[in-house]
Design an enzyme around this catalytic site. Structure first.
Site, PDB file in Angstrom:
ATOM      1  N   TYR A  95       0.763  -1.293  -0.076  1.00 52.03           N
ATOM      2  CA  TYR A  95      -0.076   0.019  -0.031  1.00 52.03           C
ATOM      3  C   TYR A  95       0.750   1.325  -0.058  1.00 52.03           C
ATOM      4  O   TYR A  95       0.267   2.233   0.181  1.00 52.03           O
ATOM      5  CB  TYR A  95      -0.971  -0.032   1.224  1.00 52.03           C
ATOM      6  CG  TYR A  95      -1.940  -1.045   0.997  1.00 52.03           C
ATOM      7  CD1 TYR A  95      -3.031  -0.993   0.286  1.00 52.03           C
ATOM      8  CD2 TYR A  95      -1.820  -2.116   2.018  1.00 52.03           C
ATOM      9  CE1 TYR A  95      -4.224  -1.930   0.210  1.00 52.03           C
ATOM     10  CE2 TYR A  95      -3.095  -3.076   2.054  1.00 52.03           C
ATOM     11  CZ  TYR A  95      -3.903  -2.877   1.199  1.00 52.03           C
ATOM     12  OH  TYR A  95      -5.127  -4.059   1.207  1.00 52.03           O
ATOM     13  N   TYR A 472     -11.402  -0.817  -0.219  1.00 51.53           N
ATOM     14  CA  TYR A 472     -11.609  -0.519   1.315  1.00 51.53           C
ATOM     15  C   TYR A 472     -10.304   0.345   1.593  1.00 51.53           C
ATOM     16  O   TYR A 472     -10.281   0.800   2.685  1.00 51.53           O
ATOM     17  CB  TYR A 472     -11.848  -1.502   1.839  1.00 51.53           C
ATOM     18  CG  TYR A 472     -10.431  -2.504   2.536  1.00 51.53           C
ATOM     19  CD1 TYR A 472      -9.739  -3.281   1.834  1.00 51.53           C
ATOM     20  CD2 TYR A 472     -10.330  -2.211   3.887  1.00 51.53           C
ATOM     21  CE1 TYR A 472      -8.898  -3.976   2.189  1.00 51.53           C
ATOM     22  CE2 TYR A 472      -9.226  -2.812   4.452  1.00 51.53           C
ATOM     23  CZ  TYR A 472      -8.487  -3.702   3.701  1.00 51.53           C
ATOM     24  OH  TYR A 472      -7.479  -4.400   4.143  1.00 51.53           O
ATOM     25  N   ARG A 473      -9.139   0.442   0.769  1.00 53.59           N
ATOM     26  CA  ARG A 473      -8.001   0.868   1.228  1.00 53.59           C
ATOM     27  C   ARG A 473      -7.279   0.771  -0.205  1.00 53.59           C
ATOM     28  O   ARG A 473      -7.287  -0.059  -1.074  1.00 53.59           O
ATOM     29  CB  ARG A 473      -7.343  -0.364   1.976  1.00 53.59           C
ATOM     30  CG  ARG A 473      -6.095   0.031   2.827  1.00 53.59           C
ATOM     31  CD  ARG A 473      -5.853  -1.308   3.845  1.00 53.59           C
ATOM     32  NE  ARG A 473      -4.822  -1.005   4.265  1.00 53.59           N
ATOM     33  CZ  ARG A 473      -4.076  -1.986   5.102  1.00 53.59           C
ATOM     34  NH1 ARG A 473      -4.866  -3.119   5.390  1.00 53.59           N
ATOM     35  NH2 ARG A 473      -2.781  -1.865   5.649  1.00 53.59           N
TER      36      ARG A 473
HETATM   37  C1  LIG Z   1       2.446 -10.742   2.840  1.00 55.59           C
HETATM   38  C2  LIG Z   1       1.650  -9.481   3.267  1.00 55.59           C
HETATM   39  C3  LIG Z   1       0.284  -9.925   4.156  1.00 55.59           C
HETATM   40  C4  LIG Z   1      -0.466  -8.934   4.516  1.00 55.59           C
HETATM   41  N1  LIG Z   1      -1.590  -9.126   5.406  1.00 55.59           N
HETATM   42  C5  LIG Z   1      -2.285  -8.312   5.849  1.00 55.59           C
HETATM   43  C6  LIG Z   1      -3.278  -8.569   6.672  1.00 55.59           C
HETATM   44  O1  LIG Z   1      -3.585  -9.532   6.939  1.00 55.59           O
HETATM   45  N2  LIG Z   1      -4.252  -7.494   6.933  1.00 55.59           N
HETATM   46  C7  LIG Z   1      -3.716  -6.053   6.694  1.00 55.59           C
HETATM   47  O2  LIG Z   1      -4.427  -5.275   7.288  1.00 55.59           O
HETATM   48  N3  LIG Z   1      -2.824  -5.981   6.180  1.00 55.59           N
HETATM   49  C8  LIG Z   1      -1.919  -6.863   5.465  1.00 55.59           C
HETATM   50  N4  LIG Z   1      -0.801  -6.686   4.848  1.00 55.59           N
HETATM   51  C9  LIG Z   1      -0.652  -5.234   4.385  1.00 55.59           C
HETATM   52  C10 LIG Z   1       0.368  -4.364   5.556  1.00 55.59           C
HETATM   53  O3  LIG Z   1       1.619  -4.926   5.625  1.00 55.59           O
HETATM   54  C11 LIG Z   1      -0.162  -4.472   6.871  1.00 55.59           C
HETATM   55  O4  LIG Z   1      -1.630  -3.868   7.018  1.00 55.59           O
HETATM   56  C12 LIG Z   1       0.595  -3.670   7.917  1.00 55.59           C
HETATM   57  O5  LIG Z   1      -0.084  -3.854   9.396  1.00 55.59           O
HETATM   58  C13 LIG Z   1       0.689  -2.144   7.942  1.00 55.59           C
HETATM   59  O6  LIG Z   1       1.839  -1.648   8.395  1.00 55.59           O
HETATM   60  P1  LIG Z   1       2.296  -1.023   9.812  1.00 55.59           P
HETATM   61  O7  LIG Z   1       1.186  -1.667  10.882  1.00 55.59           O
HETATM   62  O8  LIG Z   1       3.468  -0.863  10.063  1.00 55.59           O
HETATM   63  O9  LIG Z   1       1.336   0.461   9.619  1.00 55.59           O
HETATM   64  P2  LIG Z   1       2.020   1.833   9.061  1.00 55.59           P
HETATM   65  O10 LIG Z   1       2.855   1.691   8.092  1.00 55.59           O
HETATM   66  O11 LIG Z   1       2.868   2.260  10.141  1.00 55.59           O
HETATM   67  O12 LIG Z   1       0.634   2.668   8.915  1.00 55.59           O
HETATM   68  C14 LIG Z   1      -0.214   2.702   7.938  1.00 55.59           C
HETATM   69  C15 LIG Z   1      -0.335   4.153   7.332  1.00 55.59           C
HETATM   70  O13 LIG Z   1      -1.484   4.543   8.416  1.00 55.59           O
HETATM   71  C16 LIG Z   1      -1.034   6.112   8.695  1.00 55.59           C
HETATM   72  N5  LIG Z   1      -0.499   6.116  10.030  1.00 55.59           N
HETATM   73  C17 LIG Z   1       0.283   5.150  10.638  1.00 55.59           C
HETATM   74  N6  LIG Z   1       0.475   5.505  11.914  1.00 55.59           N
HETATM   75  C18 LIG Z   1      -0.082   6.746  12.212  1.00 55.59           C
HETATM   76  C19 LIG Z   1      -0.194   7.654  13.055  1.00 55.59           C
HETATM   77  N7  LIG Z   1       0.376   7.482  14.328  1.00 55.59           N
HETATM   78  N8  LIG Z   1      -0.903   8.863  12.997  1.00 55.59           N
HETATM   79  C20 LIG Z   1      -1.520   9.084  11.844  1.00 55.59           C
HETATM   80  N9  LIG Z   1      -1.531   8.207  10.628  1.00 55.59           N
HETATM   81  C21 LIG Z   1      -0.734   7.033  10.997  1.00 55.59           C
HETATM   82  C22 LIG Z   1      -0.180   6.458   7.507  1.00 55.59           C
HETATM   83  O14 LIG Z   1      -0.974   6.794   6.318  1.00 55.59           O
HETATM   84  C23 LIG Z   1       0.517   5.073   7.306  1.00 55.59           C
HETATM   85  O15 LIG Z   1       1.045   5.057   5.969  1.00 55.59           O
HETATM   86  C24 LIG Z   1      -0.060  -7.572   4.329  1.00 55.59           C
HETATM   87  C25 LIG Z   1       1.240  -7.304   3.640  1.00 55.59           C
HETATM   88  C26 LIG Z   1       1.809  -8.136   3.312  1.00 55.59           C
HETATM   89  C27 LIG Z   1       3.171  -8.031   2.483  1.00 55.59           C
END
Ligand SMILES: Cc1cc2nc3c(=O)[nH]c(=O)nc-3n(C[C@H](O)[C@H](O)[C@H](O)COP(=O)(O)OP(=O)(O)OC[C@H]3O[C@@H](n4cnc5c(N)ncnc54)[C@H](O)[C@@H]3O)c2cc1C
Length: 516
Positions: A95, A472-473
């Site tokens: 994403y 949704y995203r």
């Molecule tokens: C193999 C694989 C499987 C995956 N499976 C899933 C899954 O099962 N479910 C799922 O949901 N996703 C999945 N993902 C997508 C993603 O990797 C996850 O959602 C992951 O949890 C998002 O990264 P993060 O938790 O570090 O969030 P971040 O990258 O930290 O945040 C996501 C976004 O939220 C906003 N944000 C974050 N923190 C803040 C803050 N403190 N204040 C304001 N805005 C903020 C920003 O826009 C940021 O870019 C998958 C990816 C891969 C590669």
């Protein structure tokens, strides 16, 4: 430092002004927590989506430790018109990862703000700082022997509940729709004020993490998928560990069986017999997690159905594979199992439980883990399918009706085929919807594949929207296009809120297509 030593400059900010801002950031949070050298900025620019890194190159990164430091940062941002892109852990793979939507924002990396403030076993909730990872929580729960379960997305060991929930991500237990189970936020606003949502606004409140709504307009939602504030703390509910957990698998032999599968699941899910956000994955998803493409097919163009079907048959995968689970006491699970067994067996599916499975089968093991909130990285195997680090999720929402999921499947297959991209897909079981998740896998080192993945995503968006389907995203390359599909009135309201809350546009310009 010379101009070309910056990886990028904030839009409209001269190198000289940027230097002055950097000096202020350093005063505010310490020299070592302000990153501007191209070498140290480079990891923040690494993306999997089909666009050049240059387009999303950050001007630097800021790593505060406290709420007060975040407040000082926004003051400098306002003074110098330097925008920040907040991340909690920055693992938004597929994403946009940690990189900003717009070139020249500074990444506001909250990973140092990672305290677990409270885990309450009796009431089943946690309050954490933004950078706290699922792994930290899992370790805490184990160390304190708490009878609680996490609900995690796949990259959980390195991702955060806050980042995932703010992008409205999902997991796979009964608490899978993360924003539903979020309760209370602390947000630093662009003017530096600190807002506690819900009951957190009351002094000495002890109900911040147990009652979501507070009084007056409900605000938590406007801080998700938005750029209206920087979330520094988040509360969310944890599921009490159930006495019995019974995962199961139902395989269907034909692609069109998606209709039967979904129509069988819907009443069970709506009546909470199946309470969790299970998944319905296609054969190619099962294959791609553990196999390299060239082992099956070396030609260009979408891998033919016959090849997939033959390989799936050899390995014992269904054309569609339902993974779901039952939770509760012995008695509850026994009653629900009768209903589940009756429904799936009469639908023509092959139903399997733990006893039928090879304990070393990694596909079964990782679903068993994820539906009980146990951390796993198994799904990352998917990136060896093509190799070259390219992935972008196309994630439209479907009604939980077989005819609708079939229509979406057919449309997605047709469009991905046009671009030579394989249809690697699953449906995540919502309460009344299905999140249709298609992983466009491609090789980022091959410019033709990059272009194909980019154009394929664009066409998927448009053609799905024509049928009334929205995602949704969305990834950072397509946020403007997606926002446009949701219409001018929604966009106007989004902008009005942005102007009111962040008149200088210093927080995450471009997030969800919102930029002033
Ligand atoms: C193999 C694989 C499987 C995956 N499976 C899933 C899954 O099962 N479910 C799922 O949901 N996703 C999945 N993902 C997508 C993603 O990797 C996850 O959602 C992951 O949890 C998002 O990264 P993060 O938790 O570090 O969030 P971040 O990258 O930290 O945040 C996501 C976004 O939220 C906003 N944000 C974050 N923190 C803040 C803050 N403190 N204040 C304001 N805005 C903020 C920003 O826009 C940021 O870019 C998958 C990816 C891969 C590669």
């Amino acid at each position: 430092m010379t101009d070309n030593e910056f990886a990028a400059l904030p839009p409209g900010v001269s190198a000289e002004r940027f230097r002055a801002a950097i000096a202020k950031f350093r005063d505010a949070i310490g020299q070592e927590h302000v990153v501007v050298s191209s070498e140290r900025v480079a990891p923040y620019a690494k993306i999997m989506i089909p666009e050049e890194e240059e387009k999303h190159m950050p001007a630097g990164a800021l790593m505060p430790k406290t709420v007060e430091e975040v407040q000082k940062i926004v003051a400098v941002c306002n003074e110098y018109k330097v925008p920040v892109w907040p991340i909690s852990t920055g693992r938004n793979f597929g994403y946009g990862s940690a990189a900003p939507a717009k070139r020249g924002s500074m990444v506001l990396d909250l990973r140092r703000m990672n305290r677990i403030i409270e885990v309450n076993e009796e009431l089943g909730y946690a309050l954490v700082e933004a950078g706290c990872t699922y792994q930290q929580l899992a370790d805490y729960i184990e160390e304190h022997d708490l009878a609680l379960w996490l609900d995690t997305p796949m990259p959980a060991p390195i991702a955060s509940p806050t980042g995932n929930t703010l992008d409205r991500g999902v997991g796979y237990t009964p608490y899978g729709e993360h924003f539903l189970f979020q309760c209370g936020m602390e947000v630093v606003l662009a003017n530096g004020k600190v807002l506690r949502t819900g009951m957190g606004a009351l002094e000495n409140s002890n109900t911040w993490q147990v009652f979501k709504w507070g009084y007056g307009p409900y605000l938590d939602g406007i801080f998700t998928q938005s750029n209206y504030g920087i979330v520094t703390k988040m509360g969310f509910w944890l599921m009490p560990r159930p006495p019995v957990y019974k995962p199961f698998l139902v395989k269907y032999p034909n692609q069109d069986d998606i209709v039967t599968a979904i129509d069988t699941i819907r009443p069970l899910r709506m009546n909470q017999v199946i309470a969790n956000a299970g998944t319905v994955s296609n054969a190619l998803w099962e294959i791609a997690v553990g196999t390299r493409r060239f082992e099956l097919w070396e030609e260009e163009g979408q891998i033919p159905d016959e090849i997939v079907t033959a390989y799936a048959k050899e390995k014992g995968y269904g054309a569609w594979n339902v993974y779901a689970a039952l939770y509760g006491t012995e008695e509850q699970v026994a009653v629900n199992w009768k209903m589940v067994k009756g429904a799936f067996e009469s639908s023509g599916g092959t139903l399997m439980t733990e006893n039928d499975m090879d304990p070393d089968d990694p596909l079964w093991q990782y679903r068993k883990d994820m539906m009980s909130g146990t951390l796993s990285m198994q799904e990352f195997g998917m990136y060896n399918w093509r190799g070259g680090g390219g992935s972008t999720w196309f994630a439209p929402v479907s009604q939980a009706r077989g005819s609708e999921t079939l229509k979406q499947m057919q449309l997605a297959k047709e469009i991905t085929k046009k671009y030579g991209i394989d249809y690697v897909a699953l449906f995540i079981i919502g309460w009344r919807d299905m999140h249709h998740i298609v992983d466009l896998l491609y090789d980022r080192t091959d410019p033709r594949q990059m272009r194909a993945a980019h154009d394929c995503y664009g066409e998927l968006l448009k053609r799905f929207a024509k049928q009334g389907y929205g995602v949704y995203r969305a990834n950072t390359a397509f946020m403007d296009e997606v926002a446009e599909l949701y219409g001018p009135v929604k966009h106007e309201v989004n902008l009005a809120l942005k102007r009111a809350l962040d008149p200088n546009g210093i927080i995450a310009p471009g997030k969800s297509g919102i930029d002033i």
